[in-house]
Structure formats: C-alpha cells, structure tokens
Write a protein that holds these residues in place. Structure first.
Motif, PDB file in Angstrom:
ATOM      1  N   HIS A   8       0.847  -1.196   0.000  1.00 47.90           N
ATOM      2  CA  HIS A   8       0.000   0.000   0.000  1.00 47.90           C
ATOM      3  C   HIS A   8       0.883   1.247   0.000  1.00 47.90           C
ATOM      4  CE1 HIS A   8      -3.725  -2.278   0.536  1.00 47.90           C
ATOM      5  NE2 HIS A   8      -3.038  -3.059   1.348  1.00 47.90           N
ATOM      6  N   GLU A  91      -8.169  -4.738  -3.581  1.00 47.10           N
ATOM      7  CA  GLU A  91      -8.465  -5.955  -2.900  1.00 47.10           C
ATOM      8  C   GLU A  91      -9.920  -5.987  -2.479  1.00 47.10           C
ATOM      9  OE1 GLU A  91      -5.613  -4.712   0.677  1.00 47.10           O
ATOM     10  OE2 GLU A  91      -6.823  -6.445   1.236  1.00 47.10           O
ATOM     11  N   ASP A 206       2.210  -6.513   2.326  1.00 44.93           N
ATOM     12  CA  ASP A 206       1.021  -5.812   2.834  1.00 44.93           C
ATOM     13  C   ASP A 206       1.456  -4.560   3.589  1.00 44.93           C
ATOM     14  OD1 ASP A 206      -1.697  -5.385   2.939  1.00 44.93           O
ATOM     15  OD2 ASP A 206      -2.097  -6.828   4.539  1.00 44.93           O
TER      16      ASP A 206
HETATM   17 ZN   LIG Z   1      -3.792  -4.994   1.655  1.00 42.83          ZN
END
Ligand SMILES: [Zn+2]
Ligand SMILES: [Zn+2]
Length: 260
Positions: A8, A91, A206
């Motif tokens: 991200h 997502e 992540d």
């Molecule tokens: Zn994520």
C-alpha cells in the motif's frame, strides 16, 4: 530478484518516503511491486504510482473494511481495469473481524460488494486479489457461486487453515504469504506453507503493516519482502534463490498484464 505482490505505497506513511523506499528496494533486490487499491477515491493515487514507475503496477477495487466510501459498480471497476498498468481487481473479499454489534447477516453489503468485484474480474479477465478474515466459509461460498470456475486470483496475506488453503488451490487460486509467516506464533501457518505447491505461492509485505521479523512492529515496506521469501524457503527446505525465482515467475503468470 523479488516481487512484492501486495503493498500500500499510496498510504501516507509510505508515500512520503517513496524515494528512500525505492532505493531500499533496489538495494534489497526487490525489482517489482503491485500497489493495491482500497477505495475508488484512492485509485488515482495508486494509478499514479504505477504510471510514474516502470516497476510498479496497480489494482482497482474497494476493500471490505471500508464503509463510508463510494460503492463500486461492475462498470466502475471495468472502466478502471481498462486503464494502463492496472493488472488486478481488488483488494476485495470479506472481513467479519470487526463485526462489533452486527451479525453476519448484517454484512450482506460486503458480500454484495465482493460479488461485484468477481463479476468485474470475470468480465475483464483480470485476476482477483482476495482478502478474507474471520470469513473463510462465506468467502469461498461467494467465490464458488459467482466465479463458476471462471475467475483467477490470489488469497492475499494468507492466515487461514490448511483446509481453506486446499479449497483455494482447488479453485485454481494462488496463496500469498506475508511477514506473518515469520512470526514466532505462526507455526500453524508455516505448516500450511509447507504443503502449498511452490508454483502456487506468492510473497508480499502488505506494507505498511505486518513487518516481518526482524522488523516486526516497525513500518513495513516492499524492501522487506526478501524476509518472507527467506522464511518460505526455510519452511520448504529450498534454496532462497529458488523461492525468489519461483514467486517472481508466479507473479508474472497470474498478473500476466505485467509482461505485456
Ligand atoms: Zn492490503
Ligand atoms: Zn488485505
């Protein structure tokens, strides 16, 4: 070389340090990253990252945890999917971890949003990036119902049981491991990782969350993805280069638009 299949970089804690992060990635041998979209409002930011850098790509989708945001239609997602360097839908998925006062029945809006993403994935031919937390039964049920075997994708940041992993593999999906694989408490997850075929494994950070050991608790970044690869190699009794190479090839196979 390593690929971070899920990060991200549009989140402020990473976006403001982008030059340093890109330098650290180069130093660590992380040559590519997929920037994940979590709201329609955020799409322009992740897309700009992908357009601005040869080795970044992005997705288009709305995360199941985001409630006070614009709700996507199939047409919205298809319009974004048609843009250059968009290689995945997501997502998306289901997250019942933060139910609060609500029941699972109250989460129909999440299931409906997930269905919209699966329809967009089928219509565009792009793979799905699936997030599931405390909701694996419904995630698999909705996916089976909507995809009819016609959707591809990955279960990202996998933390589920062996049974869920087998179900995902049976549906033809990939399984992506994050820094959680390195956590002391994640023995069960390491045993899941030991049987997922190497040609179906991806690695991710992540980031900014879930920094792998030895950086646990710090701000994560794509430069740390080799630590996930190292753990996966150890679990599988393979050389690190073998895991790095295989997960990079898997990334290209699943997100095939990265090579065109
Ligand atoms: Zn994520
Ligand atoms: Zn997620």
């Amino acid at each position: 070389m390593y690929v971070d299949s899920h990060c991200h970089l549009s989140f402020p804690e990473l976006a403001e340090k982008l030059p340093e992060i890109r330098a650290a990635m180069a130093e660590a041998g992380v040559d590519r990253a997929l920037c994940i979209c979590t709201t329609l409002e955020e799409f322009a930011l992740v897309h700009a990252l992908a357009l601005g850098h040869d080795n970044f790509w992005c997705s288009a989708g709305v995360h199941p945890d985001n409630e006070d945001v614009r709700e996507p239609s199939v047409e919205d997602l298809l319009a974004l999917a048609a843009k250059p360097k968009v290689v995945a839908i997501g997502e998306t998925g289901l997250d019942y971890f933060r139910l609060g006062e609500r029941s699972i029945a109250d989460m129909e809006w999440q299931r409906q949003r997930f269905r919209v993403h699966i329809r967009a994935a089928r219509a565009s031919g792009l793979p799905l990036v699936i997030h599931t937390r405390s909701a694996s039964v419904d995630t698999l049920a909705v996916l089976r119902e909507e995809s009819e075997g016609q959707a591809r994708g990955v279960f990202h940041c996998f933390t589920e049981t062996a049974e869920v992993a087998r179900a995902a593999l049976d549906l033809g999906f990939y399984i992506s491991f994050s820094g959680i694989l390195t956590f002391k408490t994640a023995a069960d997850l390491r045993s899941v990782a030991s049987f997922v075929p190497l040609d179906r494994c991806l690695i991710e950070t992540d980031s900014p969350y879930l920094a792998p050991v030895p950086y646990r608790g710090k701000v994560n970044s794509p430069a740390y993805v080799p630590w996930v690869a190292r753990q996966l190699a150890e679990v599988k009794g393979l050389a690190l280069e073998v895991v790095a190479e295989a997960t990079s090839r898997n990334f290209e196979r699943l997100f095939s638009r990265v090579t065109t």
